[in-house]
Design a protein around this motif. Structure first.
Motif, PDB file in Angstrom:
ATOM      1  N   UNK A   1      12.558 -17.451  51.242  1.00 24.95           N
ATOM      2  CA  UNK A   1      11.949 -15.865  51.935  1.00 24.95           C
ATOM      3  C   UNK A   1      13.348 -15.621  52.595  1.00 24.95           C
TER       4      UNK A   1
ATOM      5  N   UNK B   1       7.513  -8.058  41.106  1.00 20.53           N
ATOM      6  CA  UNK B   1       8.421  -9.083  40.097  1.00 20.53           C
ATOM      7  C   UNK B   1       9.509  -8.593  39.137  1.00 20.53           C
TER       8      UNK B   1
ATOM      9  N   UNK C   1       1.926  -8.948  47.517  1.00 23.62           N
ATOM     10  CA  UNK C   1       2.859  -8.917  46.670  1.00 23.62           C
ATOM     11  C   UNK C   1       2.669  -7.798  46.260  1.00 23.62           C
TER      12      UNK C   1
ATOM     13  N   UNK D   1       6.667  -6.431  37.075  1.00 23.18           N
ATOM     14  CA  UNK D   1       5.346  -5.903  37.157  1.00 23.18           C
ATOM     15  C   UNK D   1       5.230  -5.219  38.786  1.00 23.18           C
ATOM     16  N   UNK D   2       4.265  -4.727  38.781  1.00 18.23           N
ATOM     17  CA  UNK D   2       3.825  -3.977  40.263  1.00 18.23           C
ATOM     18  C   UNK D   2       2.378  -3.990  40.516  1.00 18.23           C
TER      19      UNK D   2
ATOM     20  N   UNK E   1       9.791 -18.734  37.807  1.00 12.39           N
ATOM     21  CA  UNK E   1       8.995 -18.574  36.849  1.00 12.39           C
ATOM     22  C   UNK E   1       7.994 -17.642  37.479  1.00 12.39           C
ATOM     23  N   UNK E   2       6.212 -18.579  36.896  1.00 16.80           N
ATOM     24  CA  UNK E   2       4.881 -17.463  38.106  1.00 16.80           C
ATOM     25  C   UNK E   2       4.983 -18.142  38.924  1.00 16.80           C
ATOM     26  N   UNK E   3       5.196 -19.341  38.905  1.00 17.24           N
ATOM     27  CA  UNK E   3       5.015 -20.368  39.728  1.00 17.24           C
ATOM     28  C   UNK E   3       4.969 -21.014  40.862  1.00 17.24           C
ATOM     29  N   UNK E   4       6.241 -20.417  41.871  1.00 16.91           N
ATOM     30  CA  UNK E   4       6.677 -21.028  42.766  1.00 16.91           C
ATOM     31  C   UNK E   4       7.063 -19.989  43.590  1.00 16.91           C
ATOM     32  N   UNK E   5       6.783 -19.615  44.623  1.00 24.47           N
ATOM     33  CA  UNK E   5       7.572 -18.575  45.709  1.00 24.47           C
ATOM     34  C   UNK E   5       8.453 -18.920  46.673  1.00 24.47           C
ATOM     35  N   UNK E   6      10.008 -19.549  46.273  1.00 31.13           N
ATOM     36  CA  UNK E   6      10.259 -20.843  46.797  1.00 31.13           C
ATOM     37  C   UNK E   6      11.343 -20.753  48.170  1.00 31.13           C
TER      38      UNK E   6
ATOM     39  N   UNK F   1       9.800  -8.013  52.487  1.00 28.80           N
ATOM     40  CA  UNK F   1      10.503  -9.653  52.176  1.00 28.80           C
ATOM     41  C   UNK F   1      10.618  -9.866  50.364  1.00 28.80           C
TER      42      UNK F   1
ATOM     43  N   UNK G   1       7.467  -8.886  48.794  1.00 30.81           N
ATOM     44  CA  UNK G   1       6.050  -8.914  49.073  1.00 30.81           C
ATOM     45  C   UNK G   1       6.104  -8.358  50.906  1.00 30.81           C
TER      46      UNK G   1
END
Lengths: 118, 109
Positions: free
Chosen positions: A108, A50, A47, A59-60, A101-106, A95, A37
């Motif tokens: 950094x 990934x 973003x 993914x971009x 998964x697809x759910x959480x950027x926990x 960063x 990010x």
């Protein structure tokens, strides 16, 4: 303690290349997805990319597709971002973020600064 | 191009309640967009507060809560503290692409 440390930023001329790294520690890196990010000076978050835990799914964002390449080395607990054909608008703090998964950027890192200027 | 929209700025009094929202240009935000909320203070990296609409991390203060409200993702702060003054970003998932909102600057005054 979970820790992400980015490195590799610096000053680069337009059209140049740079490779960013993110060193992970404190968790089993090979079992987590990761993302990049960025944040341009004084601007919001964007973003970029990934990568799945195995590296098989990538993914971009459209803004970097074809110019940036994400990769990882699970043996070295390391994430990378190869940036080519850099433009002034790529100037930002970059960063890495642990992605669940697809759910959480926990988690950094603190970021590494990339400046694209002649 | 998908756009995620947040209020540019909000002001709240200490002890008050405020709700920040996150809208999608594609239509109503649902749980399938896995809304995330982040807090960022000047000079610091973002910190995750809420994931998958309403789930909190161990470090998320109890006064923060996430929900879906009127077709948008929402972050509500109840009993606002001075240290809550920060920029808040939402993040939505669009099937292989994530898009951040532009951020809400929350002032506690």
């Amino acid at each position: 303690e979970v820790q992400l440390v980015e490195s590799g930023g610096g000053l680069v001329q337009p059209g140049g290349s740079l490779r960013l790294s993110c060193a992970a520690s404190g968790f089993t890196f090979s079992t987590y997805e990761m993302s990049w990010v960025r944040q341009a000076p004084g601007k919001g978050l964007e973003w970029l990319s990934y990568i799945s835990s195995s590296g098989s799914t990538i993914y971009y964002a459209d803004s970097v597709k074809g110019r940036f390449t994400i990769s990882r080395d699970n043996a070295k607990n390391s994430l990378s971002l190869q940036m080519n054909s850099l433009r002034a608008e790529d100037t930002a703090l970059y960063y890495c973020a642990r992605t669940v998964g697809t759910t959480d950027f926990d988690c950094w890192g603190q970021g590494t600064l990339v400046t694209v200027s002649s | 191009q998908t756009v995620v929209t947040q209020e540019p700025s909000l002001t709240v009094s200490p002890g008050g309640t405020v709700t920040l929202t996150c809208a999608s240009s594609t239509g109503a935000v649902t749980s399938g967009y896995y809304p995330n909320w982040f807090q960022q203070k000047p000079g610091q990296a973002p910190r995750t507060l809420i994931y998958t609409t309403s789930n909190k991390h161990s470090w998320t203060p109890a006064r923060f809560s996430g929900s879906l409200l009127g077709g948008k993702a929402a972050l509500t702060l109840s009993g606002v503290q001075p240290e809550d003054e920060a920029e808040y970003y939402c993040l939505l998932y669009y099937g292989g692409v994530w898009v951040f909102g532009g951020g809400t600057k929350l002032t506690v005054l």
